[in-house]
Enzyme design. Structure first.
Site, mmCIF file in Angstrom:
data_model
loop_
_atom_site.group_PDB
_atom_site.id
_atom_site.type_symbol
_atom_site.label_atom_id
_atom_site.label_comp_id
_atom_site.label_asym_id
_atom_site.label_seq_id
_atom_site.Cartn_x
_atom_site.Cartn_y
_atom_site.Cartn_z
ATOM 1 N N VAL A 44 0.841 -1.196 0.000
ATOM 2 C CA VAL A 44 0.000 0.000 0.000
ATOM 3 C C VAL A 44 0.881 1.252 0.000
ATOM 4 O O VAL A 44 0.591 2.247 -0.679
ATOM 5 C CB VAL A 44 -0.952 0.014 1.219
ATOM 6 N N ALA A 45 1.978 1.203 0.763
ATOM 7 C CA ALA A 45 2.894 2.346 0.823
ATOM 8 C C ALA A 45 3.517 2.636 -0.537
ATOM 9 O O ALA A 45 3.837 3.784 -0.858
ATOM 10 C CB ALA A 45 3.998 2.069 1.841
ATOM 11 N N ILE B 115 2.085 2.491 -3.303
ATOM 12 C CA ILE B 115 1.084 3.088 -4.190
ATOM 13 C C ILE B 115 0.628 4.422 -3.619
ATOM 14 O O ILE B 115 0.010 4.465 -2.564
ATOM 15 C CB ILE B 115 -0.138 2.143 -4.342
ATOM 16 N N GLU C 8 -1.883 6.449 -3.154
ATOM 17 C CA GLU C 8 -3.318 6.442 -3.437
ATOM 18 C C GLU C 8 -3.912 7.842 -3.574
ATOM 19 O O GLU C 8 -4.983 8.025 -4.130
ATOM 20 C CB GLU C 8 -4.090 5.654 -2.369
ATOM 21 N N ASP D 270 -7.781 28.365 -37.555
ATOM 22 C CA ASP D 270 -8.670 28.876 -38.582
ATOM 23 C C ASP D 270 -8.369 30.368 -38.746
ATOM 24 O O ASP D 270 -7.804 30.977 -37.832
ATOM 25 C CB ASP D 270 -10.122 28.657 -38.135
ATOM 26 N N ASN E 73 1.046 7.988 5.217
ATOM 27 C CA ASN E 73 0.477 8.232 3.887
ATOM 28 C C ASN E 73 -0.694 9.198 3.941
ATOM 29 O O ASN E 73 -0.889 10.023 3.052
ATOM 30 C CB ASN E 73 0.021 6.912 3.250
ATOM 31 N N ASP F 147 0.253 12.166 1.675
ATOM 32 C CA ASP F 147 -0.251 11.929 0.315
ATOM 33 C C ASP F 147 -1.421 12.839 -0.048
ATOM 34 O O ASP F 147 -1.965 12.724 -1.134
ATOM 35 C CB ASP F 147 -0.694 10.464 0.151
#
Length: 863
Positions: free
Chosen positions: A277-278, A280, A282, A324, A699, A703
């Site tokens: 988990v660490a 990733i 999240e 254009d 995290n 995070d």
């Protein structure tokens, strides 16, 4: 092919009676055979289909794995956060989907709801959807063309085809047969579905309905063009796959190490899962989504509406802007810029009111348009009225002084109009029109000292002046007059005229365009003009705006068709103006640039632009003049229709990418530190320095807010626009990114293990969390000292640091949290030691000031 046939041949080919039209029975038979005159619906997606499309992403799969692991660990708060992140990403994605479907719906709205058709010899009004090939249809001013028609007869018919072909002025139509192989914009005897009839009337025979029309072909191209992932989406997808592999390998490796060392298997399993988990981050998808959403909010302030979030970041790597002409680079309003009289061409700014009275008064009197709150009439005539107003003439007073007594309306074949005005005791005729026609009818020429006979040499001199004005992209109108009219007939009026002069007009470039083109070139961005207008007109605007310098840099759609793919690819490097192009050409040009490795932005406002807007990496529609079709096909909309706004949007896009990269490198280097800490401890046979709940807590505080604070950081936009566009193949770790991640990961792991050695798990837990907070401050600009940064520019970082520190204090000082996390209370002296140790990443930032400049993409040393 229908444009080459005479009306008689056309009716024979389509088995239609020109006098009576189709019979009701025959029309019904053809309707059953060919289907209704409607555009097919795009394949509709259900909400579930769109949700599945959003969930089918590597990062989302990883988040689901993380949520499942959190449930196993009974960390339900983390589970809730992760699932909320997935819900946020999915919801935003679903809202942004369905561009092609919306574009098709807008195209359907553009088709005419009814039509006047001749059947069984009687005119009748029917739903346009029931028109069939071969129907004879009546047309008049104010109507929309209900299908593609070959004209059988016209009376001063003029049609606005700008949305379909890109031509800036209404097109005068004819019923005469034309040569084959002409582009749609030059088939003057054809009119196309959805175009608006500006003036006159006519009658035509239906040659195509529904998806077989020019509009239908564009609708088909919109469906065929498939969107591709943006550079950021590709990079995040690659990162997601990498992290998923790393997570699985770490889990297996740590668990196997535990088996070899005869550790508690259940404890090692939980620890291995926690470490996975660490690995990733999240919070990354949420951070990216929020940063892009905040960027969207900021871009509204610079007149830009973003319809698709990833488009914000993609702007930063655009290497080619295909624009254009009409309404984007130009003002979309004809303006007289030069006059020819008395043997010289003068810019309008140098013309005095009374200098050429006959010429100026004639242009105002021989004119059927009107100024006011709402301008009514032909664009060229309105330009002449604005010229008169600018020079101080009162047109209404002029008409009262010289009332009109007779008129010959403009004829598209003869290309002139005439009006007769009472002037004292006699009448004067003014004739305005195409220079070649007017010259043929002139026997004299007006000069400063009076009139002289029109000699062949004088006629040649006038033609040379006309050609000179045309080379500058000007649309030229000539004016002649004759006093003492005796016979009010076409023959009596248009003969023995006195040539008064010419007016040259153009849709001028916007004032800001040239500077914006210059700025984009300095930023390494090519600018190419793609237009349906004529080559000379397009080049004149391109030269004035700095897009092109010579005619060699221009090419037409017809010339493009004659090239092989290899010839086209070789010539693309030098071409900057693409003129007289069709919608299919526009898509081909955009795709050719993309195959050359460029990230392409395409601007447009008409139906004809919609397929190329979808084909480009960034489709940019005009908010004011743009059709709904173009807006629905685009990724972003310019609310002020101004090319210079693209420059501001690019600045924002580059800044956003820099910030996203800061957040990613911060998250990965921090998480890498956690991984090294655990692995090193297990490999060295030490007790585990952190519990599973410690890793998840760190995290939680690192995070989220610190990463988000980096995502909204303020950057030096001017410096960013002095750099070349980012290479679309460039990874997130280019220019030293991997070295940076590994270095700071080992540094954070080293001080965490030292803290564990000095004081156990609480020390290690505290240093791991707080060191990442200090690391975030240094990440604001890894090429600048923290003492030269303006920290007040980013109050979110100050808030994130203080809140993170407070949360870490909470788990070591509040009894219930101390018990839950298995920590011990710390004294003030211990906190001083731990804060000093945690600040080591910030100290290293000051000592090293790594010169790679990887965050801003600057080209300083590469790994």
């Amino acid at each position: 092919m229908y444009e080459t046939l005479t009306p008689k041949e056309l009716c024979k080919a389509l088995h239609t009676d020109e006098k009576n039209g189709l019979s009701g029975a025959e029309a019904e038979k053809r309707l059953q055979r060919d289907g209704q005159n409607v555009l097919k619906k795009a394949k509709e997606q259900t909400v579930w289909d769109m949700i599945q499309e959003q969930i089918n992403d590597p990062m989302i799969f990883i988040l689901f794995i993380a949520a499942s692991i959190s449930i196993l660990l009974r960390e339900f708060s983390d589970t809730g956060i992760i699932l909320a992140v997935i819900a946020l990403n999915t919801t935003v994605g679903v809202i942004q989907e369905g561009k092609a479907r919306k574009a098709m719906e807008a195209l359907k709205k553009m088709t005419a709801p009814s039509a006047i058709v001749k059947r069984d010899g009687v005119y009748q009004k029917i739903p346009a959807a029931r028109l069939v090939k071969g129907d004879v249809v009546q047309l008049k001013a104010g109507n929309q063309v209900p299908a593609d028609l070959r004209l059988l007869q016209v009376q001063g018919l003029s049609v606005n085809e700008s949305a379909l072909t890109g031509e800036s002025l209404p097109v005068a139509k004819t019923a005469a047969a034309m040569r084959p192989d002409l582009p749609a914009a030059e088939k003057r005897n054809m009119v196309y579905m959805s175009c608006e009839i500006m003036k006159g009337s006519g009658e035509g025979i239906v040659t195509a309905t529904g998806m077989d029309t020019e509009l239908g072909k564009i609708a088909g191209m919109i469906n065929e063009v498939t969107g591709e992932l943006t550079p950021l989406q590709k990079r995040l997808g690659d990162l997601g796959k990498l992290l998923s592999i790393v997570a699985v390998v770490l889990c297996a490796a740590l668990f196997l190490l535990g088996l070899v060392q005869h550790r508690n298997l259940l404890q090692m399993l939980l620890l291995a899962i926690s470490l996975a988990v660490a690995a990733i981050p999240e919070g990354l998808p949420a951070v990216v989504t929020i940063v892009l959403a905040l960027g969207v909010a900021r871009m509204v302030k610079v007149n830009t509406i973003i319809r698709k979030l990833p488009a914000v970041e993609t702007l930063g790597s655009v290497g080619v802007v295909c624009s254009d002409k009409t309404g984007t680079l130009t003002e979309n309003k004809m303006k007289v810029t030069a006059l020819y009289a008395n043997d010289i061409i003068l810019p309008l700014s140098r013309v005095r009111k009374r200098e050429f009275p006959r010429l100026l008064e004639g242009f105002l009197l021989c004119n059927n348009s009107m100024l006011g709150e709402q301008e009514i009439g032909d664009a060229t005539e309105l330009a002449l009225l604005h010229m008169g107003k600018e020079l101080g003439y009162d047109r209404e007073r002029l008409l009262q002084q010289y009332p009109r007594t007779f008129e010959i309306p403009f004829d598209s074949e003869k290309k002139y109009m005439a009006s007769v005005h009472r002037t004292g005791g006699y009448e004067t005729v003014y004739v305005k029109g195409a220079c070649d026609y007017i010259l043929e009818k002139c026997a004299f020429v007006e000069l400063r000292d009076g009139t002289e006979p029109m000699t062949q040499a004088r006629r040649m001199k006038i033609r040379m002046a006309m050609e000179s004005m045309a080379r500058d992209g000007l649309r030229v109108l000539a004016l002649a007059y004759r006093e003492r009219v005796l016979e009010k007939t076409e023959k009596g009026l248009a003969g023995n005229l006195i040539f008064a002069g010419m007016a040259g007009m153009i849709d001028p470039p916007r004032k800001e365009t040239a500077q914006s083109v210059k700025t984009l070139k300095q930023a390494g961005v090519q600018v190419a003009m793609i237009t349906g207008d004529y080559k000379d007109t397009a080049f004149a605007i391109a030269r004035k705006t700095g897009i092109a310098q010579s005619m060699d840099q221009c090419i037409t759609g017809q010339e493009l068709d004659e090239m092989t793919e290899e010839e086209f690819a070789a010539k693309m490097k030098n071409i900057r103006v693409f003129a007289r192009v069709t919608p299919a050409h526009k898509v081909k040009i955009v795709q050719r640039f993309r195959r050359g490795g460029e990230i392409v932005a395409m601007t447009g406002d008409g139906v004809n632009d919609a397929p190329s807007l979808q084909a480009a990496d960034i489709g940019i529609a005009m908010g004011k003049s743009g059709t709904d079709v173009a807006k629905n096909a685009a990724d972003m909309i310019l609310t002020d229709d101004n090319f210079s706004t693209i420059e501001k949007a690019m600045e924002e896009g580059r800044s956003i990418y820099v910030n996203i990269k800061k957040s990613i490198l911060f998250l990965l280097s921090s998480n890498f530190g956690e991984i090294i800490t655990m692995f090193a401890a297990v490999c060295l046979g030490l007790p585990t320095p952190l519990k599973a709940c410690h890793i998840l807590w760190v995290n939680l505080i690192t995070d989220s807010l610190p990463a988000l604070a980096l995502g909204v950081d303020k950057n030096d936009a001017k410096a960013l626009m002095e750099e070349s566009p980012r290479n679309p193949q460039e990874g997130l770790f280019a220019h030293g990114g991997w070295l940076f991640t590994v270095f700071y990961g080992f540094l954070i792991a080293g001080i965490t293990l030292y803290a564990f050695y000095k004081g156990g798990q609480t020390y290690a837990f505290t240093v791991l969390g707080v060191s990442q907070l200090f690391h975030a401050i240094g990440m604001r600009d890894k090429n600048k000292s923290i003492f030269s940064m303006n920290h007040l520019e980013n109050p979110f970082m100050i808030l994130a640091f203080c809140l993170g520190l407070a949360l870490q204090l909470m788990v070591t000082e509040i009894p219930c949290f101390v018990q839950a996390f298995g920590t011990v209370r710390l004294s003030w002296g211990q906190w001083q030691f731990l804060l000093g140790l945690s600040a080591v990443p910030l100290l290293m930032h000051e000592l090293l000031l790594i010169p790679g400049k990887c965050l801003s993409g600057r080209k300083a040393g590469k790994d």
